[in-house]
Design an enzyme around this catalytic site. Structure first.
Site, PDB file in Angstrom:
ATOM      1  N   SER A 113      -2.673 -11.607   1.093  1.00 28.32           N
ATOM      2  CA  SER A 113      -3.124 -11.967   2.435  1.00 28.32           C
ATOM      3  C   SER A 113      -4.329 -11.175   2.930  1.00 28.32           C
ATOM      4  CB  SER A 113      -1.939 -11.824   3.383  1.00 28.32           C
ATOM      5  OG  SER A 113      -2.244 -12.382   4.616  1.00 28.32           O
ATOM      6  N   HIS A 114      -4.130 -10.391   3.981  1.00 29.81           N
ATOM      7  CA  HIS A 114      -5.247  -9.672   4.606  1.00 29.81           C
ATOM      8  C   HIS A 114      -5.596  -8.391   3.860  1.00 29.81           C
ATOM      9  CE1 HIS A 114      -1.449  -8.154   5.995  1.00 29.81           C
ATOM     10  NE2 HIS A 114      -2.031  -7.006   6.304  1.00 29.81           N
ATOM     11  N   ASP A 277      -8.101 -15.139   7.221  1.00 29.88           N
ATOM     12  CA  ASP A 277      -7.849 -14.044   6.274  1.00 29.88           C
ATOM     13  C   ASP A 277      -7.827 -14.508   4.820  1.00 29.88           C
ATOM     14  OD1 ASP A 277      -5.447 -15.414   6.380  1.00 29.88           O
ATOM     15  OD2 ASP A 277      -4.242 -13.606   6.098  1.00 29.88           O
ATOM     16  N   ASP A 279      -5.625 -15.481   2.646  1.00 30.18           N
ATOM     17  CA  ASP A 279      -4.913 -16.690   2.253  1.00 30.18           C
ATOM     18  C   ASP A 279      -4.949 -17.786   3.307  1.00 30.18           C
ATOM     19  OD1 ASP A 279      -3.308 -15.082   3.886  1.00 30.18           O
ATOM     20  OD2 ASP A 279      -1.454 -15.922   3.098  1.00 30.18           O
ATOM     21  N   ASP A 281      -3.985 -17.990   6.493  1.00 31.83           N
ATOM     22  CA  ASP A 281      -2.956 -18.252   7.501  1.00 31.83           C
ATOM     23  C   ASP A 281      -3.216 -17.522   8.816  1.00 31.83           C
ATOM     24  OD1 ASP A 281      -2.315 -15.770   6.495  1.00 31.83           O
ATOM     25  OD2 ASP A 281      -0.217 -16.236   6.036  1.00 31.83           O
ATOM     26  N   ARG A 282      -4.179 -16.607   8.842  1.00 37.49           N
ATOM     27  CA  ARG A 282      -4.478 -15.900  10.100  1.00 37.49           C
ATOM     28  C   ARG A 282      -5.740 -16.453  10.743  1.00 37.49           C
ATOM     29  NH1 ARG A 282      -3.140  -9.521   9.794  1.00 37.49           N
ATOM     30  NH2 ARG A 282      -1.162  -9.720   8.700  1.00 37.49           N
ATOM     31  N   LYS A 376       2.083 -19.810   9.191  1.00 38.74           N
ATOM     32  CA  LYS A 376       1.025 -19.749  10.179  1.00 38.74           C
ATOM     33  C   LYS A 376      -0.220 -20.373   9.564  1.00 38.74           C
ATOM     34  CE  LYS A 376       0.157 -14.792   9.273  1.00 38.74           C
ATOM     35  NZ  LYS A 376       1.241 -14.203   8.484  1.00 38.74           N
TER      36      LYS A 376
HETATM   37  C1  VG1 Z   1       1.965  -7.937   8.979  1.00 38.59           C
HETATM   38  C2  VG1 Z   1       1.967  -8.453  10.397  1.00 38.59           C
HETATM   39  C3  VG1 Z   1       2.961  -9.590  10.541  1.00 38.59           C
HETATM   40  C4  VG1 Z   1       2.637 -10.677   9.512  1.00 38.59           C
HETATM   41  C5  VG1 Z   1       2.580 -10.079   8.123  1.00 38.59           C
HETATM   42  C6  VG1 Z   1       2.139 -11.075   7.081  1.00 38.59           C
HETATM   43  O1  VG1 Z   1       3.232  -7.400   8.660  1.00 38.59           O
HETATM   44  O2  VG1 Z   1       2.273  -7.432  11.306  1.00 38.59           O
HETATM   45  O3  VG1 Z   1       2.905 -10.085  11.842  1.00 38.59           O
HETATM   46  O4  VG1 Z   1       3.606 -11.687   9.551  1.00 38.59           O
HETATM   47  O5  VG1 Z   1       1.662  -8.994   8.087  1.00 38.59           O
HETATM   48  O6  VG1 Z   1       0.899 -11.624   7.401  1.00 38.59           O
HETATM   49  P1  VG1 Z   1       3.543  -5.824   8.709  1.00 38.59           P
HETATM   50  O7  VG1 Z   1       4.953  -5.694   8.215  1.00 38.59           O
HETATM   51  O8  VG1 Z   1       2.527  -5.153   7.843  1.00 38.59           O
HETATM   52  O9  VG1 Z   1       3.373  -5.412  10.123  1.00 38.59           O
HETATM   53  V1  VG1 Z   1      -0.134 -12.122   6.171  1.00 38.59           V
HETATM   54  O10 VG1 Z   1      -1.302 -13.024   6.862  1.00 38.59           O
HETATM   55  O11 VG1 Z   1      -0.555 -10.606   5.609  1.00 38.59           O
HETATM   56  O12 VG1 Z   1       0.859 -12.772   5.020  1.00 38.59           O
HETATM   57 CO    CO Z   2      -2.342 -14.069   5.528  1.00 34.42          CO
END
Ligand code: VG1
Ligand code: CO
Length: 538
Positions: A113-114, A277, A279, A281-282, A376
């Site tokens: 993801s990010h 981001d 993937d 979804d953000r 998302k």
């Molecule tokens: C983070 C965010 C959470 C989100 C998750 C996955 O998790 O706070 O809101 O759902 O990333 O997003 P954490 O446990 O690091 O706070 V993605 O777009 O990285 O799959």
């Molecule tokens: Co993501």
């Protein structure tokens, strides 16, 4: 072609976090590591025989190699069909959609993801269930259990498949179908939004930029925004996915997407800008001269969603993760619809969406989505904003101000302390938990640890973050990240409400400074973590 059985020893720590298993890429590249996790998934879901899986990822380093491994294993375990995005690419929301429209049994999504990508950065793998959403806790726990006792896995001794050509081929007894990653997703967007109105807005001179951050949404944004909606070429920035995301952090926030923020803050900047981001979804939403916090964005979208054809019938309810500001609750309250507060992570929204209790969902971490898929969806949020802008014919800034004047403003910010020593971070959280039993310091009304009971299946999740409620209605939340790959990340979420006729245009960090100071005093956060300031403020 006969499946081969290979012996394997369990790997430590293959425990899925907030969103699947995330580790350093080199950890995933160890011989047998992907195999061990994938076989554990297959065992946990009762095998693959006759099943259909959607497989794709965000294109980061090791994406293609991991997909080849998964395909061989799925075929060896008797899967009937694998639907794979061309070149191994699928955004997370597009994968969720494909699982749903194709009636697949599940999906394997490769993404961190990010988190940055590359051989020295991060990689990830998660399993989604047949509703298209992330596996719920019961399933991830079963997968983790399997990882601890695994002794063998099944695969085929075959060459890599060519993932570049659209069409069908076979691998052992499994059909592999390579699909265009964008087509079905773009068709879904067309059913939800008034593309004619958005096209007319853009044709009328409304200017916008979309920063794909060298990640997976580039092809989606080019097809939809520049193609179907007629925005000029060049509207999509950094639109070619690369394995290391141009060496950046594909995280759409004011820190990592600073060039885009600077652009909209300048006098000749565009009317609207957005980013997504790794993937896809953000989302980050910006208007000329203004950054919309994700919590506010959820609230504005909830208040205005019926302007888009897909939501014209109104919303059943709105759900937000606990650390997300309470701005969306105020909208739900006014609309007389349900408001739900869930733990962090999209997997907790699945049941609410399936049961028709919530239509829109959101997280403060730049995640917004709806019941159109079970993830998302970054580009979806951008298109809903554009649909609203096309109908309301107001600037982003004016829409936001109008919203605050109606509902009041929840000043909101998240402060992250990254790569903190894990023992120190656990200590800070443990001590805060011990404080909950009181006596409480002056100015604090309540401290608790958030537990969630799923209103649909009754499952309970404890320890989902510490909440500090202040006497004046302000709130702070603290929790440890479940997506990091190095030490611990402490997240501190700060919010304070201002009434509609109050001071609505303060600088956010100034408005929240007293709460940040109170948290520091309560926990000794800065001294104990050895920091003078957060690493990231969103
Ligand atoms: C983070 C965010 C959470 C989100 C998750 C996955 O998790 O706070 O809101 O759902 O990333 O997003 P954490 O446990 O690091 O706070 V993605 O777009 O990285 O799959
Ligand atoms: Co993501």
């Amino acid at each position: 072609m006969t499946p081969v059985t290979k012996p394997i020893s369990p790997f430590e720590g293959q425990k899925p976090g907030t969103s699947g298993l995330r580790k350093k890429t080199r950890v995933f590249m160890q011989p047998g590591y992907v195999e061990a996790f994938v076989q554990s998934i297959f065992n946990a879901i009762g095998g693959c025989a006759g099943k259909t899986f959607v497989i794709g990822g965000d294109g980061r380093y090791f994406n293609a190699e991991a997909i080849q491994t998964i395909l061989r294993m799925a075929a060896a375990s008797g899967a009937a069909r694998a639907i794979v995005g061309q070149g191994g690419l699928l955004s997370t929301p597009a994968a969720s959609n494909l699982i749903r429209v194709r009636g697949a049994d599940g999906g394997l999504i490769l993404s961190a993801s990010h988190n940055p990508g590359g051989i020295d950065e991060d990689f990830g793998l998660k399993y989604n269930i047949s509703n298209g959403g992330p596996a719920p806790e019961g399933v991830t726990a079963a997968i983790f259990d399997q990882t601890k006792t695994l002794r063998e896995y099944y695969t085929l001794d075959t060459d890599d498949l060519d993932l570049s050509a659209i069409g069908e081929t076979t691998l052992g007894g499994m059909t592999v179908e390579i699909v265009d990653p964008v087509t079905d997703y773009a068709a879904l967007m067309q059913t939800l939004f008034d593309f004619d109105a958005i096209r007319a807005l853009i044709a009328d001179g409304f200017t916008l930029r979309f920063d794909a951050m060298h990640a997976v949404t580039g092809p989606y944004a080019k097809t939809i925004i520049e193609g179907m909606l007629g925005a000029p070429e060049g509207t999509v920035l950094n639109g070619v996915p690369s394995v290391d995301f141009g060496k950046g952090h594909p995280d759409p926030n004011p820190i990592w997407a600073k060039p885009l923020v600077d652009m909209v803050m300048s006098s000749d900047g565009p009317d609207f800008a957005a980013a997504s981001d790794g993937d896809g979804d953000r989302n980050m939403i910006l208007g000329k001269g203004v950054y919309v916090t994700p919590s506010d964005s959820l609230a504005v979208l909830a208040a205005n969603a019926p302007l888009a054809p897909g939501y014209a019938r109104g919303l059943a309810g709105v759900a937000r993760s606990m650390p997300t500001s309470r701005a969306a609750d105020r909208v739900a309250d006014k609309l007389g619809i349900g408001a739900y507060e869930t733990p962090t992570g999209w997997k907790f929204f699945g049941n609410l969406l399936d049961a028709g209790k919530a239509t829109l969902c959101g997280e403060e971490s730049a995640g917004t989505g709806s019941d159109h898929v079970r993830e998302k969806d970054g580009l979806w949020a951008v298109l809903l904003w554009l649909n609203i802008l096309a109908k309301r014919k107001m600037s982003v800034k004016d829409i936001l101000l109008d919203h605050w004047q109606t509902y009041g403003r929840d000043y909101y910010s998240r402060h992250d302390y990254e790569a903190v020593d894990s023992a120190v971070a656990e200590g800070i959280m443990g001590d805060l938990k011990a404080l909950a039993d009181g006596p409480l310091p002056d100015g604090i009304q309540k401290i608790d640890s958030f537990s969630y009971t799923d209103p649909v299946d009754g499952s309970v999740s404890h320890n989902q973050g510490m909440r500090v409620f202040f006497d004046d209605g302000a709130r702070a939340v603290m929790r440890l990240s479940g997506t990091g790959t190095e030490g611990a990340t402490i997240r501190v979420y700060l919010e304070r409400y201002e009434v509609p006729d109050g001071d609505l245009t303060n600088e956010t960090q100034d408005a929240l400074a007293p709460i940040a100071a109170a948290v520091d005093e309560l926990t000794g956060l800065k001294e104990r973590s050895g920091r003078t300031a957060p690493d990231v403020m969103t």
